[in-house]
Scaffold this motif. Structure first.
Motif, PDB file in Angstrom:
ATOM      1  N   ARG A   1      55.238 -38.854  60.610  1.00  0.00           N
ATOM      2  CA  ARG A   1      53.848 -38.375  60.552  1.00  0.00           C
ATOM      3  C   ARG A   1      52.855 -39.520  60.705  1.00  0.00           C
ATOM      4  O   ARG A   1      51.755 -39.326  61.229  1.00  0.00           O
ATOM      5  CB  ARG A   1      53.588 -37.636  59.240  1.00  0.00           C
ATOM      6  N   ALA A   2      53.236 -40.716  60.266  1.00  0.00           N
ATOM      7  CA  ALA A   2      52.363 -41.886  60.388  1.00  0.00           C
ATOM      8  C   ALA A   2      52.391 -42.466  61.802  1.00  0.00           C
ATOM      9  O   ALA A   2      51.680 -43.424  62.096  1.00  0.00           O
ATOM     10  CB  ALA A   2      52.766 -42.958  59.377  1.00  0.00           C
ATOM     11  N   GLY A   3      53.232 -41.889  62.653  1.00  0.00           N
ATOM     12  CA  GLY A   3      53.300 -42.348  64.042  1.00  0.00           C
ATOM     13  C   GLY A   3      54.201 -43.551  64.251  1.00  0.00           C
ATOM     14  O   GLY A   3      54.147 -44.193  65.300  1.00  0.00           O
ATOM     15  N   VAL A   4      55.026 -43.856  63.272  1.00  0.00           N
ATOM     16  CA  VAL A   4      55.975 -44.959  63.408  1.00  0.00           C
ATOM     17  C   VAL A   4      57.319 -44.353  63.798  1.00  0.00           C
ATOM     18  O   VAL A   4      57.959 -43.673  63.000  1.00  0.00           O
ATOM     19  CB  VAL A   4      56.117 -45.774  62.095  1.00  0.00           C
ATOM     20  N   LYS A   5      57.694 -44.557  65.050  1.00  0.00           N
ATOM     21  CA  LYS A   5      58.937 -43.989  65.558  1.00  0.00           C
ATOM     22  C   LYS A   5      60.102 -44.866  65.098  1.00  0.00           C
ATOM     23  O   LYS A   5      60.327 -45.947  65.624  1.00  0.00           O
ATOM     24  CB  LYS A   5      58.922 -43.908  67.082  1.00  0.00           C
ATOM     25  N   VAL A   6      60.816 -44.405  64.094  1.00  0.00           N
ATOM     26  CA  VAL A   6      61.951 -45.138  63.547  1.00  0.00           C
ATOM     27  C   VAL A   6      63.176 -44.822  64.401  1.00  0.00           C
ATOM     28  O   VAL A   6      63.537 -43.663  64.575  1.00  0.00           O
ATOM     29  CB  VAL A   6      62.189 -44.767  62.063  1.00  0.00           C
ATOM     30  N   SER A   7      63.804 -45.848  64.945  1.00  0.00           N
ATOM     31  CA  SER A   7      64.978 -45.668  65.802  1.00  0.00           C
ATOM     32  C   SER A   7      66.268 -45.602  65.006  1.00  0.00           C
ATOM     33  O   SER A   7      67.198 -44.901  65.382  1.00  0.00           O
ATOM     34  CB  SER A   7      65.071 -46.807  66.814  1.00  0.00           C
ATOM     35  N   VAL A   8      66.341 -46.366  63.927  1.00  0.00           N
ATOM     36  CA  VAL A   8      67.536 -46.374  63.082  1.00  0.00           C
ATOM     37  C   VAL A   8      67.097 -46.172  61.636  1.00  0.00           C
ATOM     38  O   VAL A   8      66.237 -46.899  61.140  1.00  0.00           O
ATOM     39  CB  VAL A   8      68.328 -47.696  63.223  1.00  0.00           C
TER      40      VAL A   8
ATOM     41  N   LEU B   1      57.816 -51.553  63.988  1.00  0.00           N
ATOM     42  CA  LEU B   1      57.949 -52.475  62.859  1.00  0.00           C
ATOM     43  C   LEU B   1      58.171 -53.891  63.368  1.00  0.00           C
ATOM     44  O   LEU B   1      57.635 -54.847  62.805  1.00  0.00           O
ATOM     45  CB  LEU B   1      59.089 -52.040  61.938  1.00  0.00           C
ATOM     46  N   ASP B   2      58.939 -54.020  64.459  1.00  0.00           N
ATOM     47  CA  ASP B   2      59.124 -55.342  65.079  1.00  0.00           C
ATOM     48  C   ASP B   2      57.780 -55.911  65.521  1.00  0.00           C
ATOM     49  O   ASP B   2      57.488 -57.088  65.303  1.00  0.00           O
ATOM     50  CB  ASP B   2      60.041 -55.253  66.307  1.00  0.00           C
ATOM     51  N   ALA B   3      56.960 -55.064  66.158  1.00  0.00           N
ATOM     52  CA  ALA B   3      55.665 -55.514  66.671  1.00  0.00           C
ATOM     53  C   ALA B   3      54.738 -55.957  65.538  1.00  0.00           C
ATOM     54  O   ALA B   3      53.923 -56.865  65.721  1.00  0.00           O
ATOM     55  CB  ALA B   3      55.010 -54.411  67.496  1.00  0.00           C
ATOM     56  N   ALA B   4      54.875 -55.320  64.382  1.00  0.00           N
ATOM     57  CA  ALA B   4      54.045 -55.698  63.236  1.00  0.00           C
ATOM     58  C   ALA B   4      54.414 -57.081  62.723  1.00  0.00           C
ATOM     59  O   ALA B   4      53.592 -57.768  62.125  1.00  0.00           O
ATOM     60  CB  ALA B   4      54.186 -54.667  62.118  1.00  0.00           C
ATOM     61  N   GLY B   5      55.656 -57.480  62.943  1.00  0.00           N
ATOM     62  CA  GLY B   5      56.116 -58.786  62.483  1.00  0.00           C
ATOM     63  C   GLY B   5      56.758 -58.678  61.114  1.00  0.00           C
ATOM     64  O   GLY B   5      56.498 -57.734  60.364  1.00  0.00           O
ATOM     65  N   PRO B   6      57.587 -59.668  60.785  1.00  0.00           N
ATOM     66  CA  PRO B   6      58.341 -59.601  59.529  1.00  0.00           C
ATOM     67  C   PRO B   6      57.463 -59.534  58.287  1.00  0.00           C
ATOM     68  O   PRO B   6      57.812 -58.885  57.315  1.00  0.00           O
ATOM     69  CB  PRO B   6      59.198 -60.862  59.535  1.00  0.00           C
ATOM     70  N   GLY B   7      56.348 -60.163  58.296  1.00  0.00           N
ATOM     71  CA  GLY B   7      55.487 -60.166  57.112  1.00  0.00           C
ATOM     72  C   GLY B   7      54.704 -58.879  56.927  1.00  0.00           C
ATOM     73  O   GLY B   7      54.352 -58.513  55.814  1.00  0.00           O
ATOM     74  N   LYS B   8      54.436 -58.173  58.021  1.00  0.00           N
ATOM     75  CA  LYS B   8      53.583 -56.983  57.934  1.00  0.00           C
ATOM     76  C   LYS B   8      54.345 -55.671  58.082  1.00  0.00           C
ATOM     77  O   LYS B   8      53.789 -54.613  57.805  1.00  0.00           O
ATOM     78  CB  LYS B   8      52.493 -57.063  58.997  1.00  0.00           C
ATOM     79  N   ALA B   9      55.606 -55.730  58.500  1.00  0.00           N
ATOM     80  CA  ALA B   9      56.387 -54.504  58.695  1.00  0.00           C
ATOM     81  C   ALA B   9      56.529 -53.730  57.395  1.00  0.00           C
ATOM     82  O   ALA B   9      56.331 -52.517  57.360  1.00  0.00           O
ATOM     83  CB  ALA B   9      57.752 -54.831  59.292  1.00  0.00           C
TER      84      ALA B   9
ATOM     85  N   LEU C   1      65.283 -51.865  53.483  1.00  0.00           N
ATOM     86  CA  LEU C   1      65.674 -53.025  54.277  1.00  0.00           C
ATOM     87  C   LEU C   1      65.222 -52.781  55.702  1.00  0.00           C
ATOM     88  O   LEU C   1      65.672 -51.831  56.351  1.00  0.00           O
ATOM     89  CB  LEU C   1      67.196 -53.209  54.220  1.00  0.00           C
ATOM     90  N   ILE C   2      64.311 -53.606  56.180  1.00  0.00           N
ATOM     91  CA  ILE C   2      63.819 -53.482  57.555  1.00  0.00           C
ATOM     92  C   ILE C   2      64.509 -54.556  58.381  1.00  0.00           C
ATOM     93  O   ILE C   2      64.374 -55.745  58.096  1.00  0.00           O
ATOM     94  CB  ILE C   2      62.287 -53.656  57.613  1.00  0.00           C
ATOM     95  N   LEU C   3      65.267 -54.111  59.371  1.00  0.00           N
ATOM     96  CA  LEU C   3      65.931 -55.042  60.278  1.00  0.00           C
ATOM     97  C   LEU C   3      65.327 -54.908  61.661  1.00  0.00           C
ATOM     98  O   LEU C   3      64.992 -53.796  62.098  1.00  0.00           O
ATOM     99  CB  LEU C   3      67.431 -54.750  60.362  1.00  0.00           C
ATOM    100  N   PRO C   4      65.184 -56.023  62.363  1.00  0.00           N
ATOM    101  CA  PRO C   4      64.639 -55.958  63.726  1.00  0.00           C
ATOM    102  C   PRO C   4      65.593 -55.242  64.671  1.00  0.00           C
ATOM    103  O   PRO C   4      66.805 -55.216  64.458  1.00  0.00           O
ATOM    104  CB  PRO C   4      64.453 -57.426  64.116  1.00  0.00           C
ATOM    105  N   MET C   5      65.031 -54.668  65.710  1.00  0.00           N
ATOM    106  CA  MET C   5      65.837 -53.972  66.714  1.00  0.00           C
ATOM    107  C   MET C   5      66.842 -54.918  67.368  1.00  0.00           C
ATOM    108  O   MET C   5      67.894 -54.482  67.823  1.00  0.00           O
ATOM    109  CB  MET C   5      64.931 -53.339  67.777  1.00  0.00           C
ATOM    110  N   ALA C   6      66.542 -56.215  67.397  1.00  0.00           N
ATOM    111  CA  ALA C   6      67.442 -57.193  68.013  1.00  0.00           C
ATOM    112  C   ALA C   6      68.578 -57.622  67.083  1.00  0.00           C
ATOM    113  O   ALA C   6      69.489 -58.329  67.518  1.00  0.00           O
ATOM    114  CB  ALA C   6      66.648 -58.427  68.452  1.00  0.00           C
TER     115      ALA C   6
END
Length: 127
Positions: free
Chosen positions: A23-30, A51-59, A81-86
């Motif tokens: 609903r917040a428009g954040v498309k979570v892939s995993v 979340l990757d685009a926001a960066g580790p500090g802001k995700a 736990l937020i992990l980058p797509m990479a």
């Protein structure tokens, strides 16, 4: 000491958090509850290009701002736990399961995904 059980309350909270992110428009892939050997407890794994685009500090701020805006109770907020797509674990999960028709409710465990050993998990989404 063994890990705590994942119960319906946790499953419902994870599903609600995923709906809030949608609903917040954040498309979570995993999105999955997961126990990595390195932590030994259940964590709600989220991974997303946004979340990757926001960066580790802001995700994490992006996630928690969405939860606050949706009045999700702070006391029910799990360890996220937020992990980058990479990340190699995320890449492996996506490579293996992204073609599956549905992954919701899948249980994975006792396997190596990328550079991490997964003791147990409950999957909501892998795309």
């Amino acid at each position: 000491m063994g890990q705590a059980l994942l119960v319906n309350v946790d499953l419902d909270a994870g599903a609600e958090i995923l709906r809030i992110m949608d609903r917040a428009g954040v498309k979570v892939s995993v999105a999955a509850w997961i126990v990595f050997d390195e932590y030994g407890d259940w964590r709600l794994l989220l991974s997303s290009r946004q979340l990757d685009a926001a960066g580790p500090g802001k995700a994490s701020g992006l996630v928690f701002d969405a939860l606050v805006a949706a009045d999700f109770p702070v006391e029910k907020t799990p360890t996220i736990l937020i992990l980058p797509m990479a990340d190699s674990t995320v890449r492996t999960l996506r490579r293996i399961f992204s073609k599956a028709k549905t992954v919701e409710g899948m249980r994975l465990g006792g396997q190596q995904f990328g550079n991490r050993c997964v003791e147990d998990s409950y999957v909501y989404r892998v795309s």
